[in-house]
Design an enzyme around this catalytic site. Sequence first.
Site, PDB file in Angstrom:
ATOM      1  N   ASP A   1      55.506  33.840 -20.304  1.00 29.29           N
ATOM      2  CA  ASP A   1      55.327  34.830 -19.251  1.00 29.29           C
ATOM      3  C   ASP A   1      56.644  34.912 -18.505  1.00 29.29           C
ATOM      4  OD1 ASP A   1      53.598  36.528 -17.499  1.00 29.29           O
ATOM      5  OD2 ASP A   1      54.149  35.017 -16.017  1.00 29.29           O
TER       6      ASP A   1
ATOM      7  N   GLU B   1      55.858  39.322 -23.412  1.00 26.35           N
ATOM      8  CA  GLU B   1      55.460  40.661 -23.003  1.00 26.35           C
ATOM      9  C   GLU B   1      56.489  41.685 -23.486  1.00 26.35           C
ATOM     10  OE1 GLU B   1      54.352  39.885 -18.476  1.00 26.35           O
ATOM     11  OE2 GLU B   1      55.721  38.467 -19.403  1.00 26.35           O
TER      12      GLU B   1
ATOM     13  N   ASP C   1      50.570  31.917 -13.746  1.00 23.69           N
ATOM     14  CA  ASP C   1      51.501  32.346 -14.787  1.00 23.69           C
ATOM     15  C   ASP C   1      51.259  31.635 -16.120  1.00 23.69           C
ATOM     16  OD1 ASP C   1      52.625  34.026 -12.937  1.00 23.69           O
ATOM     17  OD2 ASP C   1      54.277  32.670 -12.432  1.00 23.69           O
TER      18      ASP C   1
END
Length: 387
Positions: A189, A274, A353
């Site tokens: 993340d 991501e 997170d």
Amino acid sequence: MTMRKAFKYRLYPTQPQRRDLDKTLMLCRQLYNAALQERRDAYKKAGRTVGFYEQKRYLPEIRAELPEYKHIHSQVLQNVIERVDLAFKGFFRRVKAGQKAGYPRFKGKGRYDSFTFPQAGTTGVKLQEGGKRVLLHGIGSVKVKLHRPLEGKIKTATVKREGEHWYIIFITEVDPKPLPPSEEAIGIDLGTNPHFLVTSEGEMVEAPRYFQKAQAKLATAQRSLARKKRGSNRRRQARRRVARLHRKIANQRKDFHHKLARRLVNRYGTIVHEDLNILALSRSYVAKGIHDAGWAQFLAILAYKAEEAGRRVIKVDPKYTSQDCPVCGHREKKPLWVRAYTCPQCGTLLHRDVAAAQNILAKAWTGPSGETLRAFPQGNTPRSPGL
Ligand SMILES: [Zn+2]
């Protein structure tokens, strides 16, 4: 399949060599502007385009008539013409695509800061004394510091001025070196301050402390610059100091990115993160904003190292990754200041997170049928590291 790699090293020219380097840049810039002028004139007056090869044909004449150009390697000059050509090609491409396109511009003093030996592997550039010096055609033997070993076959070499410093950048061709396979997978993340990234295993990586220190110094230097009188000597000094700190920070950041990417690639066979392009359109990006300049560079380095090592990097849609419970799938929107994820449905307690990183990892496990293979890879089960 071979890959291209860049190696940037600091040069330590003597005073006379500095003068010659500056003069080479000046002459290259003048040639660039002259070639640009010729193209503009031909285009404006006759609606005709002058091409790369046509312009290249004049170079021997230029070298014969203007003795100062004789000292510059003919291929360096060809590369100048090629740069003009590339500027025009880019311009026409943008025009064709209907984009806003500025006509190629003349380069002012200080706007032209590098020259290239396009076939440095065979001519113009030679490393000497086991890499302590480099022989540059037209300049001489210049001291160089190879702070990391040069790998691969040299293709091009570019000599570049940055502020008061000189560098040489080698582009080389290397064969990829696959690492032994690894079954381990990890999700990352892209973190919120102070974390640069957080992994699905609960590791929280902070930007290095020296980096934060340098940034504090930069802020001080910028304030001091703002107070100096315009045109004064002290203002010039302050500006140089700001530029020096900027460079230092950029180098430190890059170094940090390289080391972190190397560590991840060495260990994990699959790395999931991501998709930055999708993330950039989302709301959480604004909240995360602080590291954004760094992420793109880090992910590019990561992708590159992974490819070289035969590892997989998977980009996933970040949607809901910060809302879902990685254990039971319960979805709930939470404000960003809530750092702990406590699931009201199954009672899982995780750092927010870390939960997101586990969701990111799980997304890559979504099979072709659309079914999520919820199980985490072995030894990778959710736990609650120090919140
Ligand atoms: Zn849950």
